[in-house]
Design an enzyme around this catalytic site. Structure first.
Site, short mmCIF file in Angstrom:
data_model
loop_
_atom_site.label_atom_id
_atom_site.label_comp_id
_atom_site.label_asym_id
_atom_site.label_seq_id
_atom_site.Cartn_x
_atom_site.Cartn_y
_atom_site.Cartn_z
N SER A 135 40.99 44.95 45.15
CA SER A 135 41.47 46.25 44.66
C SER A 135 42.40 46.90 45.67
O SER A 135 43.42 47.50 45.30
CB SER A 135 40.29 47.19 44.42
OG SER A 135 39.36 46.58 43.58
N ARG B 152 46.72 47.23 45.36
CA ARG B 152 47.25 48.60 45.41
C ARG B 152 48.19 48.77 46.61
O ARG B 152 49.27 49.35 46.50
CB ARG B 152 46.11 49.62 45.53
CG ARG B 152 45.39 49.91 44.21
CD ARG B 152 44.15 50.75 44.51
NE ARG B 152 43.42 51.21 43.34
CZ ARG B 152 42.58 50.46 42.63
NH1 ARG B 152 42.41 49.18 42.93
NH2 ARG B 152 41.91 50.97 41.62
N ASP C 271 44.85 36.54 42.03
CA ASP C 271 45.28 37.87 41.60
C ASP C 271 46.30 38.50 42.54
O ASP C 271 47.19 39.24 42.10
CB ASP C 271 44.07 38.82 41.44
CG ASP C 271 43.37 38.59 40.10
OD1 ASP C 271 43.70 37.61 39.41
OD2 ASP C 271 42.48 39.39 39.75
N SER D 137 39.08 51.78 30.63
CA SER D 137 39.32 51.22 31.97
C SER D 137 39.87 52.32 32.85
O SER D 137 40.78 53.05 32.45
CB SER D 137 40.30 50.06 31.89
OG SER D 137 40.75 49.74 33.20
N HIS E 115 35.54 34.59 37.54
CA HIS E 115 35.08 34.37 38.91
C HIS E 115 33.70 34.95 39.17
O HIS E 115 32.87 34.35 39.85
CB HIS E 115 36.11 34.97 39.87
CG HIS E 115 36.42 36.43 39.62
ND1 HIS E 115 36.53 37.34 40.62
CD2 HIS E 115 36.63 37.14 38.47
CE1 HIS E 115 36.82 38.53 40.12
NE2 HIS E 115 36.88 38.42 38.82
N ARG E 116 33.44 36.14 38.62
CA ARG E 116 32.15 36.78 38.93
C ARG E 116 30.98 36.07 38.27
O ARG E 116 29.86 36.08 38.79
CB ARG E 116 32.18 38.26 38.57
CG ARG E 116 33.24 39.02 39.33
CD ARG E 116 32.95 40.48 39.56
NE ARG E 116 34.12 41.08 40.17
CZ ARG E 116 34.45 40.94 41.46
NH1 ARG E 116 33.68 40.27 42.28
NH2 ARG E 116 35.56 41.48 41.93
#
Ligand code: DC
Length: 656
Positions: free
Chosen positions: A23, A27, A49, A169, A389-390
């Protein structure tokens, strides 16, 4: 790899260095790209990602340069993107497509953004509706409300507050917050619903502030970005470790004894997911907080307690609690997790289905999951991971129930944590440490045990021998500690099956020479050399497990190895074996040393290995003693396998 078979695991303990936060990485990359000046970002996550974001920024004309590993220099555009026409592929990265869409809508260009098929099922309608309110010209190429999108130049007008939903979201709000300062005008966002995943908005605001843009927030309802602000590079930034990724290891510590310590996040973290540690603590796990670490251990006594928790604030780490539920004493309820349904997969459905394979009873609702553990886990579950992935990382923890677990498509962890299974192995893969004096037969025995179990094998003595040989070849004096340690740190050694290569040259036989053994014993007494080889030896710990032989495997390198064996034999017996080997190798009688000289030599070497100040040869109190003086190899292997059987929960152990 189509699947990974995890062996039954009994314990998890140790330290893990976390990769950078996803995250924060994505960003920071975007803010640095929009800022004036050059930003150096250290510890950037290297994963699918972040690669998606890097590739998009590059395509949009942002100068990017990789420094050494995981450090990037970003040459900011000082405003919107210079490239005005581009096709961008966003994979399945929500942290890339949402904010980029918002920025592109303000960039005065013509762009197409798309992703993998699942991305085209993940909603983006609320964001597009928000952008359209200020004049953004965004068209749905496929289904209404979902990517792919086509974005056109537009006249942006901030006349009225943007009204935005926040209950699907939080990334839609993040996207608008990050993009709107580019207009230079005062912008107001009003939420028309409850906002979910609030801590992610805190990350966004925190990072915007580091780039010089302040946002005024009234509760979680109304956000004002005063006009006239521009992003300015803060120079150098460091990405903290990924707190969501930390959850797997902390859970492993709480389930598998611990302590497990994650490095890279701590008390000061700006990531909401560190609150996962509080959730674990509320189940009875013992948690320790440091500046740059968090550690977790199992409850002092008894099991983890069943829970009923609202997990809206930690939507990603909450998945880990669904697995932790399997290890508690009753029915657990995970509430307020509706956002799971629009993530990499429908995580509520996926989680329910796979948990049932492990024998749990699961109730599934629109926004909750209830998990009742079975008394013991069902062995040999083959877990599907849904390109999520999780799912893969969560279900690896199930093996700590002492059952073998198959993870299908384990490579999907590359989305955020390419080396997850290596890191997990570092704290949980079973290690069989076999230590003992020279010529005790431990090398042969260890190799046979490794083969029988299908485990990896580490001949740590070979690393000392390789260092010695390498130093001798380079003309480095064997008592020059710093120089020999440098040789050890950069050893160009490879283990290929049974062959050992040094700088590409085969040295399998050469390192067994007597003078190399003597040199190895000398340099092995140097602390800096041992330190230089430490991590290298630890890296051999991989799934399904490791058999490691040496002098300090159980005492120093793998102190929490579940199986430790001290293999020894009288000096006379060892000398006799070595003498026989020399005959077998065809050494002529007149070249062979006398038996009593071999005894003397072994005794001297034992004394040196046992007397040195660092990592002396010793039988640790928790090691099983196997004296092979009167045993042949088969009997010695059987004795070690006995020990393995007693101490590891391995099912299907081969019978030898
Ligand atoms: O096991 P071996 O004979 O190949 O080991 C060579 C030398 O390396 C030995 O004299 C001691 C040293 N050694 C060590 O100090 N620690 C280890 N874990 C393995 C070997």
């Amino acid at each position: 790899m189509s699947h990974l078979d995890l062996p039954p695991l009994s314990r998890a303990a140790g330290t893990v260095q976390l990769p950078g936060s996803k995250s924060i990485s994505n960003r920071m990359l975007l803010l640095a790209a929009l800022a004036e000046g050059v930003t150096e970002i250290r510890n950037l996550l290297d994963s699918d990602d972040t690669r998606v974001m890097l590739a998009a920024l590059q395509a949009l004309g942002i100068g990017l340069k990789a420094q050494e590993a995981s450090a990037w220099r970003v040459h900011g555009a000082g405003g919107v993107f210079p490239v005005k026409e581009a096709e961008l592929f966003m994979g399945n990265a929500g942290t890339a497509i949402r904010p980029l869409t918002a920025v592109l809508a303000l960039s005065g260009g013509h762009y197409r953004v798309s992703g993998v098929p699942r991305m085209h099922e993940r909603p983006i309608g609320d964001l597009v509706a928000g952008l359209r309110q200020i004049g953004g010209n965004v068209r749905y190429v496929g289904n209404e409300g979902f990517p792919p999108l086509e974005i056109f130049p537009a006249r942006i007008q901030l006349t009225a507050p943007i009204r935005l939903r926040g209950d699907v979201s939080s990334q839609f709000l993040t996207a608008l917050l990050m993009a709107l300062p580019l207009t230079g005008e005062t912008a107001i966002i009003e939420l028309t619903t409850e906002l979910i995943s609030k801590p992610y908005i805190e990350i966004t605001l925190n990072l915007m502030a580091r780039f010089g843009v302040a946002v005024e927030r009234e509760g979680w309802q109304r956000f004002t970005i005063p006009g006239g602000q521009r992003y300015k590079s803060p120079g150098m930034l460091h990405v903290e470790g990924d707190a969501s990724a930390a959850s797997y290891f902390l859970a492993a510590g709480a389930i598998g004894g611990g302590p497990v310590r994650v490095m890279g996040v701590g008390r000061q973290s700006i990531q909401g997911d560190v609150r996962f540690a509080d959730a674990l603590e509320s189940l009875g796990a013992r948690i320790q907080w440091g500046e740059d670490f968090i550690a977790a251990s199992a409850p002092e006594r008894g099991k983890l307690k069943a829970f009923d928790l609202d997990l809206n604030h930690i939507p990603d780490a909450a998945m880990t609690l669904a697995i932790v539920a399997l290890f508690t004493d009753g029915r657990c309820v995970l509430r307020n997790i509706a956002s799971w349904r629009v993530k990499e997969t429908d995580r509520i459905a996926a989680m329910a289905k796979e948990l049932r394979k492990l024998g749990a009873t699961v109730e599934e609702g629109e926004d909750f999951l209830a998990v009742s553990p079975a008394p013991s886990l069902a062995p040999h579950a083959a877990i599907d991971t849904y390109d999520d992935h999780r799912m893969a990382m969560c279900f690896a923890l199930a093996a700590l129930g002492g059952v073998p677990v198959r993870i299908n498509d384990p490579g999907c962890v590359a989305k955020t944590f390419p080396h997850f299974f290596d890191a997990f192995a570092q704290i949980a893969a079973p290690v069989i440490a076999i230590d003992g004096p020279s010529a005790s037969g431990k090398g042969t025995v260890a190799q046979r045990v490794a083969k029988a179990l299908g485990f990896h094998f580490l001949d740590s003595g070979a690393l000392y021998r390789l260092t010695a040989l390498s130093a001798m070849k380079a003309g480095v004096a064997l008592d020059d500690e710093a120089a020999v340690a440098a040789v050890a740190a950069n050893l160009p050694a490879e283990f290929v099956g049974d062959r050992i290569l040094l700088a590409g040259e085969e040295v399998t036989e050469a390192i067994r020479a007597e003078e190399v053994g003597v040199a190895a014993s000398k340099i092995a007494a140097l602390p800096a050399v041992r330190a230089a080889l430490f991590e290298r030896q630890r890296a051999f710990r991989r799934f399904p497990g490791l058999v490691a032989d040496g002098r300090d495997m159980g005492s120093v390198v793998f102190p929490d190895a579940p199986v430790k064996v001290f293999l020894t034999a009288s000096a006379a017996a060892r000398a006799e074996r070595r003498y026989k080997q020399l005959i077998e190798k065809g050494m002529p009688a007149n070249m062979r040393p006398l038996l009593q000289d071999i005894v003397k030599d072994l005794e001297e070497r034992d004394a040196r290995d046992a007397a040195r100040a660092v990592a002396p040869l010793q039988q640790t109190p928790d090691a099983d003693l196997v004296d092979t003086t009167t045993l042949n190899i088969d009997e010695a292997v059987a004795a070690v396998m006995d020990s393995v059987r007693r101490r590891l929960p391995l099912s299907n152990l081969p019978v030898l």
